[in-house]
Design a protein around this motif. Structure first.
Motif, PDB file in Angstrom:
ATOM      1  N   VAL A  56       0.859  -1.184   0.000  1.00  0.00           N
ATOM      2  CA  VAL A  56       0.000   0.000   0.000  1.00  0.00           C
ATOM      3  C   VAL A  56       0.897   1.236   0.000  1.00  0.00           C
ATOM      4  O   VAL A  56       2.114   1.141   0.146  1.00  0.00           O
ATOM      5  CB  VAL A  56      -0.964   0.011   1.209  1.00  0.00           C
ATOM      6  CG1 VAL A  56      -1.955  -1.138   1.107  1.00  0.00           C
ATOM      7  CG2 VAL A  56      -0.202  -0.059   2.531  1.00  0.00           C
ATOM      8  N   ASP A  60      -0.343   5.249   4.075  1.00  0.00           N
ATOM      9  CA  ASP A  60      -0.891   4.139   4.861  1.00  0.00           C
ATOM     10  C   ASP A  60       0.192   3.405   5.635  1.00  0.00           C
ATOM     11  O   ASP A  60      -0.030   3.020   6.788  1.00  0.00           O
ATOM     12  CB  ASP A  60      -1.624   3.155   3.939  1.00  0.00           C
ATOM     13  CG  ASP A  60      -2.972   3.687   3.478  1.00  0.00           C
ATOM     14  OD1 ASP A  60      -3.648   4.360   4.281  1.00  0.00           O
ATOM     15  OD2 ASP A  60      -3.349   3.432   2.319  1.00  0.00           O
ATOM     16  N   THR A  94      -0.446  -3.581  -4.233  1.00  0.00           N
ATOM     17  CA  THR A  94      -1.206  -4.837  -4.210  1.00  0.00           C
ATOM     18  C   THR A  94      -2.058  -4.911  -2.949  1.00  0.00           C
ATOM     19  O   THR A  94      -1.787  -5.709  -2.047  1.00  0.00           O
ATOM     20  CB  THR A  94      -0.255  -6.046  -4.279  1.00  0.00           C
ATOM     21  OG1 THR A  94       0.724  -5.941  -3.224  1.00  0.00           O
ATOM     22  CG2 THR A  94       0.463  -6.105  -5.615  1.00  0.00           C
ATOM     23  N   PRO A  95      -3.110  -4.093  -2.856  1.00  0.00           N
ATOM     24  CA  PRO A  95      -3.941  -4.093  -1.655  1.00  0.00           C
ATOM     25  C   PRO A  95      -4.661  -5.411  -1.411  1.00  0.00           C
ATOM     26  O   PRO A  95      -5.098  -5.669  -0.282  1.00  0.00           O
ATOM     27  CB  PRO A  95      -4.937  -2.958  -1.911  1.00  0.00           C
ATOM     28  CG  PRO A  95      -4.977  -2.813  -3.398  1.00  0.00           C
ATOM     29  CD  PRO A  95      -3.583  -3.117  -3.864  1.00  0.00           C
ATOM     30  N   GLU A  96      -4.771  -6.247  -2.436  1.00  0.00           N
ATOM     31  CA  GLU A  96      -5.434  -7.535  -2.236  1.00  0.00           C
ATOM     32  C   GLU A  96      -4.655  -8.443  -1.286  1.00  0.00           C
ATOM     33  O   GLU A  96      -5.217  -9.380  -0.719  1.00  0.00           O
ATOM     34  CB  GLU A  96      -5.618  -8.241  -3.587  1.00  0.00           C
ATOM     35  CG  GLU A  96      -4.344  -8.690  -4.284  1.00  0.00           C
ATOM     36  CD  GLU A  96      -3.693  -7.606  -5.135  1.00  0.00           C
ATOM     37  OE1 GLU A  96      -2.746  -7.936  -5.880  1.00  0.00           O
ATOM     38  OE2 GLU A  96      -4.133  -6.437  -5.055  1.00  0.00           O
ATOM     39  N   GLY A  99      -4.863  -5.895   2.386  1.00  0.00           N
ATOM     40  CA  GLY A  99      -6.036  -5.066   2.624  1.00  0.00           C
ATOM     41  C   GLY A  99      -5.862  -3.683   2.036  1.00  0.00           C
ATOM     42  O   GLY A  99      -4.742  -3.235   1.740  1.00  0.00           O
ATOM     43  N   HIS A 100      -6.987  -2.996   1.882  1.00  0.00           N
ATOM     44  CA  HIS A 100      -6.984  -1.687   1.217  1.00  0.00           C
ATOM     45  C   HIS A 100      -6.051  -0.701   1.907  1.00  0.00           C
ATOM     46  O   HIS A 100      -5.402   0.120   1.248  1.00  0.00           O
ATOM     47  CB  HIS A 100      -8.409  -1.131   1.169  1.00  0.00           C
ATOM     48  CG  HIS A 100      -8.519   0.202   0.502  1.00  0.00           C
ATOM     49  ND1 HIS A 100      -8.257   0.386  -0.845  1.00  0.00           N
ATOM     50  CD2 HIS A 100      -8.840   1.431   0.998  1.00  0.00           C
ATOM     51  CE1 HIS A 100      -8.421   1.662  -1.147  1.00  0.00           C
ATOM     52  NE2 HIS A 100      -8.770   2.310  -0.059  1.00  0.00           N
ATOM     53  N   ARG A 101      -5.952  -0.757   3.242  1.00  0.00           N
ATOM     54  CA  ARG A 101      -5.090   0.159   3.986  1.00  0.00           C
ATOM     55  C   ARG A 101      -3.857  -0.525   4.553  1.00  0.00           C
ATOM     56  O   ARG A 101      -3.080   0.096   5.272  1.00  0.00           O
ATOM     57  CB  ARG A 101      -5.885   0.820   5.123  1.00  0.00           C
ATOM     58  CG  ARG A 101      -7.143   1.561   4.696  1.00  0.00           C
ATOM     59  CD  ARG A 101      -6.829   2.767   3.817  1.00  0.00           C
ATOM     60  NE  ARG A 101      -6.046   3.769   4.499  1.00  0.00           N
ATOM     61  CZ  ARG A 101      -6.564   4.747   5.251  1.00  0.00           C
ATOM     62  NH1 ARG A 101      -7.873   4.841   5.395  1.00  0.00           N
ATOM     63  NH2 ARG A 101      -5.777   5.635   5.822  1.00  0.00           N
TER      64      ARG A 101
END
Length: 344
Positions: A56, A60, A94-96, A99-101
């Motif tokens: 991220v 973040d 690669t937030p997958e 997680g997004h954050r």
């Protein structure tokens, strides 16, 4: 431990200064909590924490690092923001994965901790200069900030006691991003290669400089965290806020690994590397001359270790091939679990 021999002044053993360059990230959170525990126990001095963009973005990773320090009850620690992306190419997020954050399912609290105004590369250099020959540097994310620090201070390899890097994959072990590359290296191979070149130059002129120690997937994928270990952490920590947030973050990591066919578990590379940085005697290593492939159509990001001296260069790296501790990575994670559980 103190020396109480006759005629010898006794006193506390100096604490080892440590700087962590990380990109939190779920397994980075475990590494942060573990190092805070060791700091609070008096084993190390967590002298600095550098945040680098990773899975991220930099905002973040900085926010996550500060929040995890708060949750772990860390004393004041100098934290600086480093590279916002790869040094030569567009950065791929690669937030997958985390997680997004970057904290999985954990809802991290806001923090009032202040960010140091220096760039992370400057913090690398200033901290090494403040502790010449003593500082242990740990990199658990891309090498982007460290590469910039080496531009500021080419003598950095000689200033460090040792450098331990989570990156690459060795001895034919498959990659986790391409068939031959590991994510931390693949996202910024130019930076990782600059690290190799810096240690190459340093050791060519001064063989007493310690080779950089690389911990690749061939080692770190053995560090498997399970739902049972999360439950044990929460139980031993008596349901502390830190343990519950870590369990929430790790639940996302289980789901990610399950989605790519690894099973409902998590490979937690970073706490294993942090532990090894503090226990260098537990690593079984092989000296190599290491370079990173930065151009190959099918091999970009590959860690290419010369084990037979084909290049005619002295070893600039040691790859960790095994652990000398009974129980291996499982025993290390148990120690990490107990250390983190003490943060309550």
């Amino acid at each position: 431990m103190t020396d109480s021999s006759p005629g010898v002044a006794s006193g506390p053993t100096p604490r080892t200064p440590v700087l962590l360059d990380c990109d939190p990230g779920i397994d980075d959170a475990l590494a942060i909590a573990y190092l805070v525990s060791e700091h609070r126990a008096g084993s190390i001095d967590l002298a600095g924490l550098v945040c680098t963009a990773g899975n991220v973005g930099l905002d973040d990773t900085v926010a996550n690092a500060l929040a995890w320090l708060d949750l772990a009850g860390a004393p004041p620690v100098t934290v600086a923001a480093g590279a916002g992306g790869a040094i030569a190419i567009p950065h791929v997020f690669t937030p997958e994965t985390h997680g997004h954050r970057g904290a999985g399912h954990a809802e991290l609290p806001t923090t009032t901790r202040a960010l140091d105004p220096r760039d992370g590369a400057e913090l690398w250099v200033d901290t090494a200069r403040a502790h010449p020959g003593e500082l242990v540097g740990i990199v658990t994310g891309p090498s982007s900030t460290l590469a910039r620090a080496l531009e500021l201070e080419p003598a950095l390899p000689r200033l460090l006691r040792r450098l331990v890097v989570m990156g690459g994959t060795f001895r034919g072990h498959p990659g986790n991003t391409t068939p031959v590359s590991e994510w931390n290296v693949d996202v910024d191979p130019e930076a990782a290669d600059r690290v190799c070149l810096a240690w190459d130059a340093a050791r060519a002129t001064d063989p007493t400089v310690a080779p950089a120690r690389w911990c690749g997937l061939n080692l770190t994928e053995r560090a498997v965290w399970t739902p049972e270990r999360s439950r044990r952490l929460v139980e031993v920590a008596q349901g502390s806020t830190l343990s519950r947030h870590l369990a929430d973050a790790l639940r996302f990591y289980f789901e990610f690994h399950d989605s790519v066919g690894e099973g409902y578990l998590a490979q937690v590379h970073d706490p294993l590397v942090a532990w090894l940085a503090l226990h260098p005697e537990a690593a079984l290593t092989e000296p190599v001359h290491l370079r990173i492939e930065c151009a190959g159509e099918h091999t970009r990001g590959m860690t290419v270790e010369d084990r037979r001296g084909h290049r005619g260069r002295p070893a600039n790296a040691e790859i960790v091939i095994d652990l000398s501790v009974p129980g291996g990575a499982v025993a290390v994670l148990e120690e990490v679990t107990v250390s983190i559980a003490d943060l309550r």
